[in-house]
Design an enzyme around this catalytic site. Structure first.
Site, mmCIF file in Angstrom:
data_model
loop_
_atom_site.group_PDB
_atom_site.id
_atom_site.type_symbol
_atom_site.label_atom_id
_atom_site.label_comp_id
_atom_site.label_asym_id
_atom_site.label_seq_id
_atom_site.Cartn_x
_atom_site.Cartn_y
_atom_site.Cartn_z
ATOM 1 C CB VAL A 72 -1.134 0.330 1.145
ATOM 2 C CG1 VAL A 72 -1.606 1.127 1.021
ATOM 3 C CG2 VAL A 72 -1.985 -1.156 1.122
ATOM 4 C CB CYS A 73 3.817 2.096 2.044
ATOM 5 S SG CYS A 73 3.097 2.382 3.313
#
Length: 221
Positions: free
Chosen positions: A44-45
């Site tokens: 996600v990051c």
């Protein structure tokens, strides 16, 4: 004590992908966004870091500096940047703070004091609370804090929207209503009495209720 809105953002010195910084000096007279990550090479990051790089011109229009933080070394960040460029089309074009001793994460209350002093052996799940966004003003005060779960990507278009509101309401005695966007009507703050409002907003306003006075955005062209 937990960091609160209106508190001075804790100052620190740290290594970044663009060299060592002293945080308050790095902010200077600008606004700043600090956003944190629990671990390098997390999915996600990875998407977030690439998207923020694409948004950098929008932050610059607003005189906002961007800086990321992840609980790993600067060298890990640089290797991660290659993956971000490959998968997202843009590598981070802003500094990324290395926090291998967890010092900054603990300073900001994102990790407990007893978390130890090394990122080694810690997983993203161990650092799940290092998923914050801080908007900091030129006065070094915290203007916004949002904490996200690891499973939910951050909405940086919303961060820009909030910055527009923060910068507008810092200069004018107004507040912004639900879902407000740049250029839309705003609300005269209750502390401004009608006599003063006539001077500040000579074109008038719509009084929905005595406490709800809608007026055109002051700086809208």
């Amino acid at each position: 004590m937990a960091l609160q809105l209106g508190d001075t953002a804790p100052d620190f010195t740290a290594d970044t992908t663009e060299g060592q910084i002293s945080f308050h000096d790095w902010i200077g007279e600008s606004w700043a966004v600090l956003f944190s990550h629990p671990k390098d090479f997390t999915p996600v990051c990875t998407t977030e870091l690439g998207y923020v790089a694409k948004l950098k011109p929008e932050f610059e229009k607003r005189d906002v500096k961007i800086i990321g933080l992840s609980v790993d070394t600067v060298e890990d960040h640089k290797r991660w940047a290659d993956d971000i460029a490959e998968t997202q089309g843009t590598a981070p074009n802003y500094p990324m703070i290395g926090d291998p001793d967890l010092a900054v994460s603990k300073l900001y209350g994102m990790l407990p004091a007893g978390a130890g002093d090394s990122a080694a052996g810690r997983t993203a799940v161990d650092n799940a609370t290092v998923r914050n966004v801080y908007v900091i003003g030129p006065d070094k005060k915290v203007k916004l804090m949002i904490t996200y779960p690891m499973s939910t990507g951050r909405n940086f278009d919303e961060v820009l929207r909030v910055i527009d509101s923060l910068q507008l309401t810092a200069d004018y005695k107004v507040a912004t209503p639900v879902n407000w966007k740049q250029g839309e009507d705003v609300i005269i703050v209750p502390a401004v009495k009608n006599e003063e409002a006539k001077e500040l907003f000579p074109e008038g306003w719509q009084e929905v209720k005595p406490y709800l006075r809608v007026v055109k955005q002051p700086d809208a062209s």
